[in-house]
Design an enzyme around this catalytic site. Structure first.
Site, PDB file in Angstrom:
ATOM      1  N   GLY A   8       0.882  -1.073  -0.019  1.00 18.85           N
ATOM      2  CA  GLY A   8       0.028   0.031  -0.028  1.00 18.85           C
ATOM      3  C   GLY A   8       0.781   1.201   0.044  1.00 18.85           C
ATOM      4  N   GLY A  10      -0.226   4.242  -0.714  1.00 18.41           N
ATOM      5  CA  GLY A  10      -0.909   5.419  -0.545  1.00 18.41           C
ATOM      6  C   GLY A  10      -0.309   6.538   0.637  1.00 18.41           C
ATOM      7  N   ASP A  32       2.359  -1.623  -4.532  1.00 16.84           N
ATOM      8  CA  ASP A  32       0.808  -1.161  -4.645  1.00 16.84           C
ATOM      9  C   ASP A  32       0.379  -1.899  -5.882  1.00 16.84           C
ATOM     10  OD1 ASP A  32      -0.602   1.377  -3.205  1.00 16.84           O
ATOM     11  OD2 ASP A  32      -1.355   0.654  -5.077  1.00 16.84           O
ATOM     12  N   ASN A 119      -7.559  -0.984   8.429  1.00 16.69           N
ATOM     13  CA  ASN A 119      -8.686  -1.012   9.195  1.00 16.69           C
ATOM     14  C   ASN A 119      -9.492  -1.767   8.607  1.00 16.69           C
ATOM     15  OD1 ASN A 119      -8.155   0.790  11.909  1.00 16.69           O
ATOM     16  ND2 ASN A 119      -7.978   2.410  10.381  1.00 16.69           N
ATOM     17  N   HIS A 174      -9.224  -0.687  18.676  1.00 15.06           N
ATOM     18  CA  HIS A 174      -9.088   0.561  17.801  1.00 15.06           C
ATOM     19  C   HIS A 174     -10.230   1.040  17.228  1.00 15.06           C
ATOM     20  CE1 HIS A 174      -6.736   3.570  15.904  1.00 15.06           C
ATOM     21  NE2 HIS A 174      -6.942   3.072  14.649  1.00 15.06           N
TER      22      HIS A 174
HETATM   23  N1  APR Z   1      -2.695  -4.631  -3.196  1.00 16.93           N
HETATM   24  C1  APR Z   1      -1.755  -3.545  -2.917  1.00 16.93           C
HETATM   25  N2  APR Z   1      -2.234  -2.184  -2.578  1.00 16.93           N
HETATM   26  C2  APR Z   1      -3.527  -1.902  -2.674  1.00 16.93           C
HETATM   27  C3  APR Z   1      -4.534  -3.027  -2.905  1.00 16.93           C
HETATM   28  C4  APR Z   1      -3.972  -4.389  -3.181  1.00 16.93           C
HETATM   29  N3  APR Z   1      -4.917  -5.563  -3.348  1.00 16.93           N
HETATM   30  N4  APR Z   1      -5.752  -2.390  -2.957  1.00 16.93           N
HETATM   31  C5  APR Z   1      -5.612  -1.017  -2.723  1.00 16.93           C
HETATM   32  N5  APR Z   1      -4.286  -0.674  -2.693  1.00 16.93           N
HETATM   33  C6  APR Z   1      -3.552   0.484  -2.380  1.00 16.93           C
HETATM   34  C7  APR Z   1      -4.354   1.626  -3.160  1.00 16.93           C
HETATM   35  O1  APR Z   1      -3.968   1.521  -4.256  1.00 16.93           O
HETATM   36  C8  APR Z   1      -3.695   2.690  -2.295  1.00 16.93           C
HETATM   37  O2  APR Z   1      -2.449   3.255  -2.837  1.00 16.93           O
HETATM   38  O3  APR Z   1      -3.612   0.908  -1.061  1.00 16.93           O
HETATM   39  C9  APR Z   1      -3.349   2.303  -1.036  1.00 16.93           C
HETATM   40  C10 APR Z   1      -4.386   2.885   0.135  1.00 16.93           C
HETATM   41  O4  APR Z   1      -3.984   4.272   0.317  1.00 16.93           O
HETATM   42  P1  APR Z   1      -4.928   5.388   0.529  1.00 16.93           P
HETATM   43  O5  APR Z   1      -6.043   5.358  -0.298  1.00 16.93           O
HETATM   44  O6  APR Z   1      -3.941   6.650   0.601  1.00 16.93           O
HETATM   45  O7  APR Z   1      -5.220   4.962   2.105  1.00 16.93           O
HETATM   46  P2  APR Z   1      -4.189   5.576   3.427  1.00 16.93           P
HETATM   47  O8  APR Z   1      -4.929   6.802   3.970  1.00 16.93           O
HETATM   48  O9  APR Z   1      -3.018   5.047   3.234  1.00 16.93           O
HETATM   49  O10 APR Z   1      -5.128   4.395   4.396  1.00 16.93           O
HETATM   50  C11 APR Z   1      -4.730   2.888   4.090  1.00 16.93           C
HETATM   51  O11 APR Z   1      -4.505   2.402   6.676  1.00 16.93           O
HETATM   52  O12 APR Z   1      -4.712   3.905   8.246  1.00 16.93           O
HETATM   53  C12 APR Z   1      -5.422   2.706   7.531  1.00 16.93           C
HETATM   54  O13 APR Z   1      -7.764   3.145   7.815  1.00 16.93           O
HETATM   55  C13 APR Z   1      -6.696   3.422   7.014  1.00 16.93           C
HETATM   56  O14 APR Z   1      -7.595   1.210   6.297  1.00 16.93           O
HETATM   57  C14 APR Z   1      -6.795   2.161   5.830  1.00 16.93           C
HETATM   58  C15 APR Z   1      -5.224   2.151   5.300  1.00 16.93           C
END
Ligand code: APR
Length: 311
Positions: A8, A10, A32, A119, A174
């Site tokens: 991830g 993000g 990602d 989460n 949490h």
């Molecule tokens: N494999 C890899 N990455 C993935 C997949 C997957 N199957 N599905 C989604 N992603 C990536 C998305 O492409 C994105 O870049 O996960 C990333 C999530 O990033 P954001 O949308 O910016 O979310 P973020 O704020 O980082 O939160 C992610 O962490 O704190 C927790 O509640 C929050 O569950 C959430 C997680």
């Protein structure tokens, strides 16, 4: 050099890489599903290393094979909350994502320690442990460091005392039922209950419980990431440096606090083998009642997961 892979890339994942690179703790891999994005962010971050004088490699990828041989796998992939959502509302969407991240990474890093952030946190850590059939030492959820840091920040704002003098302990799940301990939490050894008037303390406890939601409402899209990622960087450092540092974490209970087969927030000692020991506090009857209520809420989410995934 140690290796940490972050699934991830993000907001939380990339900011985690940033904090970790600043600590020069490990070579980093950002994975990602989105093509190009982890590669672009990693290249940008790599080019900041000469400026801050840190020698770490940072690789962005869409291929789990690049995570091979990781010491720690951090899972932050999945959806964040939107205004009005609870963390539990993310369960079905994120169970698929975290399940894949957990099983794919284990194929390439059979000895890794997992730190989970996605989460609903306690249940995503539970899923990782069960799917990968790992000993409990090797799966830790990040929640307590964040929730406790939020409380510490609010206490510092209220009192004007340095954050370094303020120790807070937020235990339990949490979610909105988390349990900020007002007796064990202290300012330079003085229990918060004795330091702050009851109404001020209650306001801080309530704001801590809703700390994540406050930020979700302000951001309008996405959820908090600076403090969650700083928390996971501290946990990773404690593990890789074998510090035996006691931090509030989500850990798999086997009888501690009267709980079993549940991931739940409690103080835990972190070192090179992962979660080395759960510390048991003596809780007041009112704290114990809140603790049990929080455990019931987490158990419900674990049960909901078991209806979605065979574990
Ligand atoms: N494999 C890899 N990455 C993935 C997949 C997957 N199957 N599905 C989604 N992603 C990536 C998305 O492409 C994105 O870049 O996960 C990333 C999530 O990033 P954001 O949308 O910016 O979310 P973020 O704020 O980082 O939160 C992610 O962490 O704190 C927790 O509640 C929050 O569950 C959430 C997680």
């Amino acid at each position: 050099m140690n290796k940490i892979s972050i699934v991830g890339a993000g907001m939380t994942g990339a900011t985690t890489a940033h904090w970790l690179a600043e600590r020069e703790l490990a070579n980093l891999v950002l994975v990602d599903v989105v093509e190009g994005m982890p590669q672009g962010k990693s290249l940008d971050m790599l080019q900041s290393m000469p400026v801050i004088g840190r020698d770490v490699s940072i690789l962005g990828t869409n291929d789990y094979a690049d995570t091979a041989g990781s010491d720690i796998i951090i899972i932050t992939a999945g959806l964040p909350r939107k205004p009005g959502m609870s963390r539990d509302d993310l369960l079905s969407a994120n169970a698929d994502v975290v399940g894949k991240a957990a099983t794919e990474t284990l194929k390439h890093s059979p000895d890794a320690i997992y730190v989970v952030l996605t989460n609903p946190l306690d249940t995503m850590a539970y899923l990782t442990l069960k799917l990968n059939k790992l000993p409990r030492e090797r799966v830790i959820g990040q929640a307590g460091v964040l929730d406790s840091a939020r409380m510490r920040a609010f206490v510092a704002q209220e009192t004007g005392v340095s954050v370094e003098n303020i120790q807070c302990y937020v235990l339990g799940g949490h979610g909105d039922e988390m349990v900020p301990l007002t007796h064990h939490s202290n300012i330079a050894g003085i229990p918060l209950r004795d330091y702050l008037p009851a109404d001020k303390l209650e306001a801080i406890v309530n704001r801590t419980r809703k700390g994540g939601g406050e930020i979700v409402n302000l951001l309008k899209s996405g959820s908090a990431y600076y403090a969650p990622s700083a928390a996971v960087a501290q946990m990773s450092e404690a593990i890789l440096k074998d510090k035996h540092l006691i931090l509030p974490c989500s850990v798999y209970m086997q009888g501690e606090y009267g709980l079993s087969d549940i991931f739940f927030g409690a103080p835990a000692m972190l070192g090179r083998s992962g979660m080395e020991k759960i510390i048991e506090y003596k809780l007041d009857p009112d704290e114990k009642a809140l603790f049990d209520k929080s455990a019931a809420a987490v158990k419900d989410t674990h049960e909901a997961l078991k209806k979605l995934v065979k574990i």
